[in-house]
Design an enzyme around this catalytic site. Structure first.
Site, PDB file in Angstrom:
ATOM      1  N   HIS A 176      -3.069 -30.972  60.796  1.00 20.98           N
ATOM      2  CA  HIS A 176      -2.171 -29.816  60.711  1.00 20.98           C
ATOM      3  C   HIS A 176      -2.237 -29.186  59.318  1.00 20.98           C
ATOM      4  O   HIS A 176      -2.383 -27.963  59.180  1.00 20.98           O
ATOM      5  CB  HIS A 176      -0.739 -30.270  61.025  1.00 20.98           C
ATOM      6  N   GLU A 177      -2.171 -30.012  58.282  1.00 22.41           N
ATOM      7  CA  GLU A 177      -2.200 -29.485  56.918  1.00 22.41           C
ATOM      8  C   GLU A 177      -3.565 -28.897  56.577  1.00 22.41           C
ATOM      9  O   GLU A 177      -3.658 -27.896  55.856  1.00 22.41           O
ATOM     10  CB  GLU A 177      -1.807 -30.578  55.915  1.00 22.41           C
ATOM     11  N   HIS A 180      -3.673 -25.398  57.855  1.00 15.25           N
ATOM     12  CA  HIS A 180      -3.032 -24.463  56.918  1.00 15.25           C
ATOM     13  C   HIS A 180      -4.014 -24.100  55.805  1.00 15.25           C
ATOM     14  O   HIS A 180      -4.134 -22.926  55.427  1.00 15.25           O
ATOM     15  CB  HIS A 180      -1.786 -25.090  56.301  1.00 15.25           C
ATOM     16  N   HIS A 186       1.809 -21.290  61.630  1.00 16.61           N
ATOM     17  CA  HIS A 186       2.275 -21.962  62.844  1.00 16.61           C
ATOM     18  C   HIS A 186       2.163 -21.027  64.043  1.00 16.61           C
ATOM     19  O   HIS A 186       2.355 -19.817  63.923  1.00 16.61           O
ATOM     20  CB  HIS A 186       3.723 -22.416  62.660  1.00 16.61           C
TER      21      HIS A 186
END
Length: 277
Positions: A176-177, A180, A186
């Protein structure tokens, strides 16, 4: 004497009620986390929220704050338009996007292997390749700081990805990071999200309402992805364990991912970076 002891016990019990209520306010332990555990649909973002609300603050340092729970934003820098070419990592002539990285020596060997597995998670079926940094000026620096967070897209120079140990060293959280860091916000931040989900504003912590704002981003001509690794869970930032996001197509639709990227997540990477496959 017995009556006095009884009254003392009652008084002690009543005085403890506010303390118990205080200990379980969102400032200390996310109440909504209990609801997610009961429903058995923990997502990568749920784990991030739990780690950050317990250990981290909204401010990384004097000039950098956290938006939407885990996106690091520095004052004065553009932060909400990361589908622009200016914040993407450079593409090589061979068609790959190479992202140099450095991993802190504070991690155990097992944790380093998990971080590398998350890199492979993103590399599979995409043109992104993570490579150990040698001399490159632009690179991600993976550190055991407080909380789980990353800057959005390529900022230039050394940029931190914070993976607190052990809370944030989980496959889905790391992936997830990294998303980014590639430039993705999101999923429920899409400007067209209201066609697909209902945000239950009354159920959200009052001081976390801004985490549900929409970003002015492109959808890359791809459908809304309920199962994206970048989607909030159904109970994210819930005050009392009630849903904060409800899918409009079906209440049985699962939101988010626990460990892996969805097929659309991979397609988004290839679309954004104009990969040849």
């Amino acid at each position: 004497m017995e009556r006095i002891v009884f009254l003392c016990l009652v008084s002690t019990s009543l005085s403890a009620v506010p303390v118990q209520k205080f200990l379980f306010t969102p400032k200390w332990v996310p109440i909504g986390y209990k609801g997610r555990q009961i429903h058995g649909d923990l997502t990568a973002m749920d784990e991030i929220i739990t780690a950050n609300e317990v250990h981290a603050t909204r401010f990384v340092d004097g000039t950098t704050s956290l938006r939407e729970g885990d996106i690091a934003v520095t004052s004065g820098r553009r932060s909400k338009v990361c589908f622009a070419r200016s914040c993407l990592w450079s593409k090589s002539v061979d068609g790959h996007v190479y992202i140099p990285y450095r991993v802190s020596s504070d991690y155990t060997e097992t944790q380093v292997q998990l971080i590398k597995k998350a890199m492979e998670n993103i590399e599979e079926d995409t043109c992104v390749r993570f490579v150990p940094r040698t001399h490159q000026q632009d690179f991600i620096d993976i550190q055991r700081k407080t909380g789980c967070w990353s800057y959005l897209g390529a900022r230039g120079g050394r940029q931190t990805v914070s993976l607190q140990s052990p809370d944030c060293v989980q496959l889905g959280v790391i992936s997830h990071e990294f998303m980014h860091a590639l430039g993705f916000v999101h999923e429920q931040s899409r400007p067209d999200r209201d066609k697909y989900v209902t945000i239950m504003w009354p159920n959200i912590w009052r001081d976390r309402l801004r985490n549900f704002e929409k970003f002015r981003t492109e959808d890359l001509d791809l459908p809304y992805d309920y199962s994206s690794i970048m989607h909030f869970g159904m109970y994210s930032y819930s005050m009392e364990g009630e849903p904060t996001i409800i899918p409009k197509n079906s209440k049985n639709t699962k939101l988010g991912q626990t460990s892996y990227l969805s097929n659309l997540d991979k397609l988004k990477i290839n679309r954004l970076y104009k990969c040849g496959w």
